[in-house]
Design a protein around this motif. Structure first.
Motif, PDB file in Angstrom:
ATOM      1  N   GLN A  54     -28.933  68.816  -9.515  1.00 52.88           N
ATOM      2  CA  GLN A  54     -27.502  68.665  -9.742  1.00 52.88           C
ATOM      3  C   GLN A  54     -27.223  67.459 -10.649  1.00 52.88           C
ATOM      4  OE1 GLN A  54     -24.698  69.687  -6.523  1.00 52.88           O
ATOM      5  NE2 GLN A  54     -26.426  69.444  -5.125  1.00 52.88           N
ATOM      6  N   LEU A  55     -26.060  67.465 -11.277  1.00 56.68           N
ATOM      7  CA  LEU A  55     -25.674  66.374 -12.158  1.00 56.68           C
ATOM      8  C   LEU A  55     -25.705  65.050 -11.396  1.00 56.68           C
ATOM      9  CD1 LEU A  55     -24.580  65.589 -14.990  1.00 56.68           C
ATOM     10  CD2 LEU A  55     -22.280  65.837 -14.036  1.00 56.68           C
ATOM     11  N   GLY A  56     -26.403  64.073 -11.971  1.00 57.76           N
ATOM     12  CA  GLY A  56     -26.468  62.754 -11.350  1.00 57.76           C
ATOM     13  C   GLY A  56     -27.606  62.572 -10.379  1.00 57.76           C
ATOM     14  N   TRP A  57     -28.504  63.570 -10.287  1.00 58.34           N
ATOM     15  CA  TRP A  57     -29.629  63.484  -9.366  1.00 58.34           C
ATOM     16  C   TRP A  57     -30.914  63.967 -10.033  1.00 58.34           C
ATOM     17  CZ3 TRP A  57     -25.861  65.395  -5.275  1.00 58.34           C
ATOM     18  CH2 TRP A  57     -25.555  64.378  -4.360  1.00 58.34           C
ATOM     19  N   GLY A  58     -32.041  63.619  -9.427  1.00 59.72           N
ATOM     20  CA  GLY A  58     -33.328  64.089  -9.916  1.00 59.72           C
ATOM     21  C   GLY A  58     -33.535  63.741 -11.374  1.00 59.72           C
ATOM     22  N   GLY A  59     -34.031  64.707 -12.139  1.00 59.59           N
ATOM     23  CA  GLY A  59     -34.300  64.484 -13.559  1.00 59.59           C
ATOM     24  C   GLY A  59     -33.150  64.852 -14.456  1.00 59.59           C
ATOM     25  N   SER A  60     -31.961  65.114 -13.874  1.00 65.80           N
ATOM     26  CA  SER A  60     -30.784  65.441 -14.686  1.00 65.80           C
ATOM     27  C   SER A  60     -30.118  64.172 -15.209  1.00 65.80           C
ATOM     28  CB  SER A  60     -29.772  66.244 -13.853  1.00 65.80           C
ATOM     29  OG  SER A  60     -30.266  67.519 -13.532  1.00 65.80           O
ATOM     30  N   SER A  61     -29.156  64.350 -16.105  1.00 67.64           N
ATOM     31  CA  SER A  61     -28.394  63.210 -16.627  1.00 67.64           C
ATOM     32  C   SER A  61     -27.721  62.466 -15.476  1.00 67.64           C
ATOM     33  CB  SER A  61     -27.313  63.689 -17.599  1.00 67.64           C
ATOM     34  OG  SER A  61     -27.876  64.185 -18.787  1.00 67.64           O
ATOM     35  N   ARG A  62     -27.607  61.163 -15.632  1.00 68.21           N
ATOM     36  CA  ARG A  62     -26.957  60.336 -14.605  1.00 68.21           C
ATOM     37  C   ARG A  62     -25.801  59.563 -15.235  1.00 68.21           C
ATOM     38  NH1 ARG A  62     -30.489  58.850  -9.798  1.00 68.21           N
ATOM     39  NH2 ARG A  62     -32.132  60.424  -9.809  1.00 68.21           N
ATOM     40  N   PRO A  63     -24.715  60.259 -15.548  1.00 70.07           N
ATOM     41  CA  PRO A  63     -23.562  59.578 -16.146  1.00 70.07           C
ATOM     42  C   PRO A  63     -22.882  58.662 -15.136  1.00 70.07           C
ATOM     43  CG  PRO A  63     -23.018  61.847 -15.636  1.00 70.07           C
ATOM     44  CD  PRO A  63     -24.487  61.706 -15.390  1.00 70.07           C
ATOM     45  N   ASP A  64     -22.055  57.756 -15.646  1.00 71.14           N
ATOM     46  CA  ASP A  64     -21.287  56.880 -14.757  1.00 71.14           C
ATOM     47  C   ASP A  64     -20.416  57.737 -13.852  1.00 71.14           C
ATOM     48  OD1 ASP A  64     -22.363  54.800 -16.209  1.00 71.14           O
ATOM     49  OD2 ASP A  64     -20.624  54.640 -17.540  1.00 71.14           O
ATOM     50  N   PHE A  65     -20.389  57.414 -12.568  1.00 72.35           N
ATOM     51  CA  PHE A  65     -19.579  58.168 -11.621  1.00 72.35           C
ATOM     52  C   PHE A  65     -18.247  57.450 -11.451  1.00 72.35           C
ATOM     53  CE2 PHE A  65     -18.027  59.590  -7.528  1.00 72.35           C
ATOM     54  CZ  PHE A  65     -18.327  60.943  -7.538  1.00 72.35           C
ATOM     55  N   THR A  66     -17.179  58.070 -11.947  1.00 67.09           N
ATOM     56  CA  THR A  66     -15.870  57.413 -11.915  1.00 67.09           C
ATOM     57  C   THR A  66     -14.825  58.235 -11.162  1.00 67.09           C
ATOM     58  OG1 THR A  66     -15.327  58.385 -14.062  1.00 67.09           O
ATOM     59  CG2 THR A  66     -16.281  56.178 -14.081  1.00 67.09           C
ATOM     60  N   CYS A  67     -15.263  59.265 -10.426  1.00 65.64           N
ATOM     61  CA  CYS A  67     -14.320  60.071  -9.647  1.00 65.64           C
ATOM     62  C   CYS A  67     -13.684  59.222  -8.551  1.00 65.64           C
ATOM     63  CB  CYS A  67     -15.030  61.269  -9.025  1.00 65.64           C
ATOM     64  SG  CYS A  67     -15.800  62.383 -10.210  1.00 65.64           S
ATOM     65  N   LYS A  68     -12.414  59.467  -8.266  1.00 64.66           N
ATOM     66  CA  LYS A  68     -11.683  58.691  -7.261  1.00 64.66           C
ATOM     67  C   LYS A  68     -10.986  59.570  -6.229  1.00 64.66           C
ATOM     68  CE  LYS A  68     -12.728  54.781  -9.228  1.00 64.66           C
ATOM     69  NZ  LYS A  68     -13.702  53.880  -8.566  1.00 64.66           N
ATOM     70  N   SER A  69     -11.328  60.858  -6.213  1.00 67.53           N
ATOM     71  CA  SER A  69     -10.686  61.761  -5.260  1.00 67.53           C
ATOM     72  C   SER A  69     -11.664  62.842  -4.834  1.00 67.53           C
ATOM     73  CB  SER A  69      -9.456  62.424  -5.888  1.00 67.53           C
ATOM     74  OG  SER A  69      -9.859  63.319  -6.916  1.00 67.53           O
TER      75      SER A  69
END
Length: 386
Positions: free
Chosen positions: A123-138
């Motif tokens: 999934q996005l942000g885990w393992g060998g996938s891209s890890r973009p900044d997490f800026t979700c607030k809801s």
């Protein structure tokens, strides 16, 4: 010949140099380390496979709110592994849970690939996938992070009809995806899924009481502060791998409820788990927005049971800490076929604890895709329905 030797010496020297400098890092990992650890873990798989980074772009077309806001507009990718399969095999997409990645299914790929076209994805942000900044607030924005990125991945892979399997938090994401895009999912398999038990359930009263204690108050504060287990691993720096080793040895060895890992499996899994946990924080920061302390969903799937459009099979280990009674309650309100299967000698990681029992459960769940005239097929011996 002399030139070949010099080139080999240069490569060896370069590798030793990288290894030396990596050992001096406070957190001895990188994206390259993750993929290398993944390859080592999957080296014990006999079935051939292809690993790729599937480009999912920089956001849903036409969307004003990107599902991964960042300082960069660069395209993102999801790490994907596709296993060799027989022609016309049904496609089974496998989605991992929280603090995990697709390699956790390493004990299942060979058996499942004998009857399915297996595609496992980080999934996005885990393992060998891209890890973009997490800026979700809801909660809504956080769900969109995973659902929309998975939909972009589906488009990039040109998939239209597939069986979707999700474990734990991956089961929550798979369910939310199937609610939003049911036309693409032929069957849903939820393995120890999170998000079906409501905080108001009388059986969860002990959590409320625990919260009232000082220990509970401290842990609840840490939860709401988004203090994740991965932060501990990173904070330990060069001692992080040893902590992970103790965890995997205890969970899948000493305290295993089923088939223990052999030494090679334990060593390779430990190495893989460490690098996926210690890498940059990204998808892990979803925790407080999706769940309240105690792993109770802020937007419980139970509330959406009447909207279910995809036939579903739940699979739980007998010792799973996720309560299968939440699935039983949801089934009462579903208007589609729904089964609940329990696997003996297994806990929350049923697919690692009892691989053969898990495979039997999956084959049975998908019998209409695998066997002609499957209506009279009985539940495999050892499994039980709930």
């Amino acid at each position: 010949m002399a030139e070949e030797i010099r080139q080999k010496d240069d490569v060896d020297s370069s590798s030793k140099s990288k290894s030396f400098w990596s050992s001096l890092r406070w957190i001895p990992t990188s994206t390259d380390h993750i993929i290398a650890a993944e390859k080592r873990l999957l080296s014990i798989i006999k079935t051939g496979y292809a690993q790729e980074h599937v480009n999912i772009g920089s956001g849903p077309p036409g969307s004003k709110v990107r599902w991964f806001r960042s300082t960069s507009n660069e395209p993102r990718f999801l790490n994907t592994v596709t296993f060799d399969s027989k022609p016309d095999s049904p496609t089974l997409v496998m989605v991992h849970g929280y603090a995990a990645s697709q390699g956790f299914f390493f004990r299942n790929f060979d058996a499942l690939a004998s009857r399915f076209r297996i595609i496992a994805v980080d999934q996005l942000g885990w393992g060998g996938s891209s890890r973009p900044d997490f800026t979700c607030k809801s909660t809504e924005g956080t769900e969109a992070w995973f659902i929309d990125s998975f939909e972009e991945w589906r488009k990039a892979k040109n998939l239209t009809n597939f069986i979707l399997l999700g474990h734990s938090f991956g089961g929550y994401v798979a369910s939310k995806y199937a609610l939003k895009h049911p036309q693409h999912v032929q069957h849903l398999i939820l393995v120890g899924p999170a998000g079906f038990t409501e905080e108001t359930d009388p059986k969860t009263e002990f959590v409320t009481k625990f919260r009232a204690t000082w220990k509970g108050a401290v842990l609840n504060h840490l939860w709401e502060s988004n203090f994740t287990p991965q932060k501990i691993v990173r904070g330990l720096g060069p001692w992080g791998p040893n902590m992970v080793r103790k965890y995997t040895s205890a969970r899948f060895g000493t305290h295993s409820t089923g088939q223990k890992l052999i030494d090679e499996e334990s060593s390779l899994l430990t190495d893989y788990v460490y690098h996926t946990l210690a890498a940059k924080a990204s998808g892990e920061l979803c925790l407080k927005y999706i769940f309240a302390f105690g792993a109770f969903a802020r937007m419980p799937l139970l509330q959406s049971a009447q909207e279910w459009k995809v036939p579903t099979t739940f699979i739980y280990g007998y010792e799973d800490w996720m309560n299968y009674e939440g699935a039983q309650e949801a089934r009462k309100h579903m208007k589609v076929p729904c089964e609940i299967i329990r696997v003996p000698k297994a806990g929350h990681f049923v697919f690692i604890d009892n691989p053969s029992g898990f495979h039997s459960a999956v084959f049975y769940a998908c019998r209409r895709f695998l066997t002609p005239n499957s209506d009279n097929e009985s539940l495999p011996e050892g499994l039980s329905s709930a």
